[in-house]
Design a protein around this motif. Structure first.
Motif, PDB file in Angstrom:
ATOM      1  N   SER A  28       8.722   5.207  11.592  1.00  5.75           N
ATOM      2  CA  SER A  28       8.760   6.133  12.717  1.00  5.75           C
ATOM      3  C   SER A  28       7.785   5.722  13.817  1.00  5.75           C
ATOM      4  CB  SER A  28       8.435   7.542  12.239  1.00  5.75           C
ATOM      5  OG  SER A  28       7.124   7.589  11.754  1.00  5.75           O
ATOM      6  N   VAL A 147      21.168   4.377  18.877  1.00  3.48           N
ATOM      7  CA  VAL A 147      21.551   5.761  18.585  1.00  3.48           C
ATOM      8  C   VAL A 147      22.912   5.845  17.881  1.00  3.48           C
ATOM      9  CG1 VAL A 147      21.847   8.055  19.609  1.00  3.48           C
ATOM     10  CG2 VAL A 147      20.204   6.482  20.576  1.00  3.48           C
ATOM     11  N   HIS A 150      21.431   5.184  14.324  1.00  2.00           N
ATOM     12  CA  HIS A 150      20.218   5.951  13.984  1.00  2.00           C
ATOM     13  C   HIS A 150      20.221   7.188  14.870  1.00  2.00           C
ATOM     14  CE1 HIS A 150      18.428   2.522  11.809  1.00  2.00           C
ATOM     15  NE2 HIS A 150      18.877   1.766  12.792  1.00  2.00           N
ATOM     16  N   LYS A 151      20.799   8.290  14.365  1.00  2.00           N
ATOM     17  CA  LYS A 151      21.032   9.432  15.257  1.00  2.00           C
ATOM     18  C   LYS A 151      19.749  10.050  15.807  1.00  2.00           C
ATOM     19  CE  LYS A 151      21.925  12.765  11.480  1.00  2.00           C
ATOM     20  NZ  LYS A 151      20.702  12.325  10.818  1.00  2.00           N
ATOM     21  N   ASP A 152      18.611   9.826  15.142  1.00  2.00           N
ATOM     22  CA  ASP A 152      17.349  10.370  15.636  1.00  2.00           C
ATOM     23  C   ASP A 152      16.458   9.303  16.266  1.00  2.00           C
ATOM     24  OD1 ASP A 152      17.835  13.046  14.977  1.00  2.00           O
ATOM     25  OD2 ASP A 152      17.257  12.713  12.892  1.00  2.00           O
ATOM     26  N   ASN A 154      16.035   8.421  19.257  1.00  2.00           N
ATOM     27  CA  ASN A 154      15.305   8.912  20.424  1.00  2.00           C
ATOM     28  C   ASN A 154      14.007   9.614  20.064  1.00  2.00           C
ATOM     29  OD1 ASN A 154      16.418   8.414  23.064  1.00  2.00           O
ATOM     30  ND2 ASN A 154      18.289   9.318  22.241  1.00  2.00           N
ATOM     31  N   LYS A 155      13.992  10.200  18.868  1.00  2.00           N
ATOM     32  CA  LYS A 155      12.780  10.887  18.409  1.00  2.00           C
ATOM     33  C   LYS A 155      11.846   9.927  17.691  1.00  2.00           C
ATOM     34  CE  LYS A 155      15.416  15.013  17.339  1.00  2.00           C
ATOM     35  NZ  LYS A 155      16.008  15.539  16.104  1.00  2.00           N
ATOM     36  N   LEU A 157      12.743   8.120  14.982  1.00  2.00           N
ATOM     37  CA  LEU A 157      12.987   8.078  13.542  1.00  2.00           C
ATOM     38  C   LEU A 157      14.071   7.065  13.182  1.00  2.00           C
ATOM     39  CD1 LEU A 157      12.901  11.922  12.811  1.00  2.00           C
ATOM     40  CD2 LEU A 157      11.058  10.245  12.555  1.00  2.00           C
TER      41      LEU A 157
END
Ligand code: HEC
Ligand code: HEC
Length: 161
Positions: A28, A147, A150-152, A154-155, A157
């Motif tokens: 992360s 994205v 890795h759907k998160d 942007n955060k 993760l």
């Protein structure tokens, strides 16, 4: 999603798979809070994490935004200065965080990849069958489209479930 594939493959061994896969330490990065970076560098793709490239790479990339992978991404001197300061102070060979350290691994001395997707860690992490399956399943057209898989992202993760 990767877990789904594992479960399908493992079938009756589902429980065992879950145990073996275990709670891994997800990779992360601190989400980007700088508004200038978010606006200027998140317009055409997600704002990439500075920890993924060494200082030298960012200096090269950010001083050549008029010729940015086939696009003109030039910006005014004032925001540019802020963006350069942001990236170079968090580069993989500058910051001491776990994420930065991992992205520094495998880089030769003075090596400055011109993409995250050609950096040694990216290449090493994207060889497996899960990656190939996702590429096809989500009709991904560029590795730079983090994205999509890795759907998160942007955060910050990039864990594997
Ligand atoms: C006008 C649109 C646009 C803007 C604004 C923009 N980029 Fe890009 N960027 C692109 C395109 C197009 C690519 C190539 C994507 C691909 O190969 O799929 C790219 C690729 C990249 C890559 C390489 C990704 C890889 O393949 O590893 C980096 C790093 C990058 N941009 C950083 C930035 C930064 C930092 C900013 C802000 C200063 C920025 N970009 C602003 C369009 C833009
Ligand atoms: C086609 C799908 C796909 C795309 C596009 C993709 N990835 Fe991945 N990524 C994966 C898969 C699958 C893994 C392997 C997960 C694992 O380690 O189990 C992975 C692993 C990773 C890991 C390691 C995670 C860990 O905890 O070990 C990082 C970091 C990562 N990707 C970053 C990126 C970045 C940054 C981008 C965009 C520049 C990107 N990925 C684009 C599918 C993708």
């Amino acid at each position: 999603m990767i877990e789904t594939n594992l479960l399908l493959a493992a079938g009756a061994l589902m429980l065992a798979t879950v145990t073996v896969a275990g709670p891994t330490k997800a990779e992360s990065f601190p989400p980007i809070k700088n508004q200038t970076v978010k606006t200027e560098c998140g317009e055409c793709h997600m704002a990439f994490f500075p920890e993924m490239l060494p200082r030298k790479s960012w200096v090269k990339i950010l001083n050549d935004l008029g010729n940015h992978y086939g696009e003109d991404a030039s910006i005014d001197p004032a925001p540019l200065k802020e963006i350069i300061a942001f990236h170079t102070s968090r580069a993989s060979d500058v910051l001491k965080s776990r994420g930065a350290r991992k992205w520094r691994e495998g880089l030769k001395k003075d090596e400055a990849p011109d993409r995250i997707t050609t950096a040694p860690r990216f290449i090493r992490k994207h060889k497996e069958n899960d990656y190939k399956r996702m590429w096809t399943k989500f009709k991904v057209t560029s590795n730079a489209d983090c994205v999509a898989c890795h759907k998160d992202a942007n955060k910050g993760l990039f864990d594997d479930d």
